[in-house]
Design an enzyme around this catalytic site. Structure first.
Site, PDB file in Angstrom:
ATOM      1  N   SER A  43       0.858  -1.180   0.000  1.00 53.05           N
ATOM      2  CA  SER A  43       0.000   0.000   0.000  1.00 53.05           C
ATOM      3  C   SER A  43       0.893   1.228   0.000  1.00 53.05           C
ATOM      4  O   SER A  43       2.082   1.147   0.333  1.00 53.05           O
ATOM      5  CB  SER A  43      -0.890   0.007   1.240  1.00 53.05           C
ATOM      6  OG  SER A  43      -1.510   1.266   1.445  1.00 53.05           O
ATOM      7  N   TYR A  63      -2.547  -0.764  10.267  1.00 51.56           N
ATOM      8  CA  TYR A  63      -2.433  -1.059   8.840  1.00 51.56           C
ATOM      9  C   TYR A  63      -1.034  -0.738   8.325  1.00 51.56           C
ATOM     10  O   TYR A  63      -0.421  -1.535   7.604  1.00 51.56           O
ATOM     11  CB  TYR A  63      -3.490  -0.253   8.081  1.00 51.56           C
ATOM     12  CG  TYR A  63      -3.613  -0.592   6.621  1.00 51.56           C
ATOM     13  CD1 TYR A  63      -4.154  -1.816   6.214  1.00 51.56           C
ATOM     14  CD2 TYR A  63      -3.217   0.308   5.638  1.00 51.56           C
ATOM     15  CE1 TYR A  63      -4.278  -2.129   4.876  1.00 51.56           C
ATOM     16  CE2 TYR A  63      -3.342   0.003   4.296  1.00 51.56           C
ATOM     17  CZ  TYR A  63      -3.873  -1.213   3.910  1.00 51.56           C
ATOM     18  OH  TYR A  63      -3.993  -1.524   2.581  1.00 51.56           O
TER      19      TYR A  63
END
Length: 361
Positions: free
Chosen positions: A214, A227
């Site tokens: 990401s 995350y």
């Protein structure tokens, strides 16, 4: 790559103009000083600026240079997290290109809609597999199934795409240790678990490992620490694996998507509401008192505003994953994201922290 929108082109042009101004005002003086130190004529400064700017334009603004494609026929790919989102769309896309796809689905045995849709292809090149990346047993069973169903087991498995993942949010002091563990168990340990299990098959094929990280594997953000921690780990694991696999001819790539919330439906207002209630209910009394309900609600409102944001089409991500699988010389990293996010990643990873903190926080 998907074509750039007018908005994205405008952002790139604006950033290019800004860089031109910075280079024009500040760089000549620095290069003149460097030339004097090296004993070179200062007239070379203009040429240096032109070369640097040309390199920037080539890096950002030009289309990809063709690097050759591998033969698709007879090759098989394992994709995890195919119940929905990127994985579901990728399984269909790779099947359409001619790959044999082993589509790992978490909810296959529970009659999940995503798994059912893939099974309805009724194709010998679309093989849906029950796969919980957090389960050693299911991963091992999936690998045995792949071995038994490879058309050419001698040549191994061409690629694995570690796509399965979860997302969450919350301030550090509101987020439990269990949440950190759960997110990393899927995003990081799941990636490592699956990769280790199929690596002998990948090595045999001199194939590809493609890991979905990401933009938050490259930079942090408020309320995203669980995350970010897991995706930073995916980045580090991928780098180490790439160094080790070079001897075997295996290419390892990382795909770093930007904001695709709308396209994937990974974050909805209902999810924000239920997560917010859980965070507040489980937070220590001292944390609630120190932060206050108003501060908490302000952050939750920010998360709700993200629900309708981001790119609406997953095509840029699918294109980059496909390139990593099919190109003879795939890139180390792919950045399918909007220009303003790309600029932010560059600022936060290349400039001093004081500058990026001032600009974004």
């Amino acid at each position: 790559m998907a074509p750039l929108s007018v908005f994205r082109v405008a952002l790139l042009v604006s950033f290019s103009v800004l860089l031109t101004v910075v280079l024009g005002l500040g760089l000549p003086a620095l290069l003149n000083a460097a030339m004097r130190m090296l004993g070179l004529p200062e007239t070379s400064v203009t040429e240096c600026i032109v070369v640097l700017y040309s390199l920037f334009v080539l890096y950002v603004a030009t289309p990809r240079i063709p690097r050759g494609l591998v033969e698709v026929k007879g090759k098989a790919v394992l994709v995890t997290g195919c119940d929905c989102g990127f994985g579901h769309a990728l399984a269909k896309h790779l099947h359409k290109l001619g790959f044999t796809v082993f589509a790992g689905c978490l909810l296959k045995d529970k009659g999940g809609e995503g798994a059912k849709e893939l099974e309805e292809f009724h194709s010998d090149r679309m093989k849906v597999v029950q796969l919980d990346v957090c389960s050693d047993e299911q991963v091992n069973q999936a690998v045995e199934y792949i071995k038994d169903n490879l058309a050419d087991s001698e040549n191994g498995l061409w690629a694995v795409v570690n796509n399965a993942g979860v997302s969450t949010f919350g301030d550090v002091e509101f987020t439990s240790m269990d949440t950190y563990k759960q997110v990393s168990e899927v995003n990081l340990w799941g990636t490592i678990r699956v990769t280790k299990a199929v690596l002998p098959l990948i090595r045999r094929a001199k194939g590809r490992v493609v890991n979905l990280a990401s933009m938050y594997g490259r930079m942090g953000n408020v309320m995203r620490s669980p995350y970010c921690v897991s995706k930073y780990g995916v980045e580090a694991f991928s780098d180490c694996l790439r160094y080790e696999m070079k001897t075997w001819g295996v290419k390892v790539s990382v795909v770093e998507p930007g904001n695709f919330i709308v396209a994937t439906g990974i974050l909805t207002r209902d999810i924000v509401a239920s997560t917010a209630n859980k965070l507040w209910a489980e937070a220590p009394a001292q944390v609630k008192e120190d932060y206050g309900k108003a501060h908490f609600e302000q952050h939750m409102a920010l998360m709700r505003s993200y629900c309708n944001s981001g790119q609406k089409d997953v095509a840029p991500v699918l294109d980059d994953i496909t390139d990593a699988i099919t190109s003879k010389r795939p890139y180390t990293r792919y950045n399918p994201m909007e220009p303003h996010w790309w600029i932010r990643v560059q600022v936060m990873t290349h400039l001093p922290g004081a500058i990026s903190d001032f600009l974004y926080f």
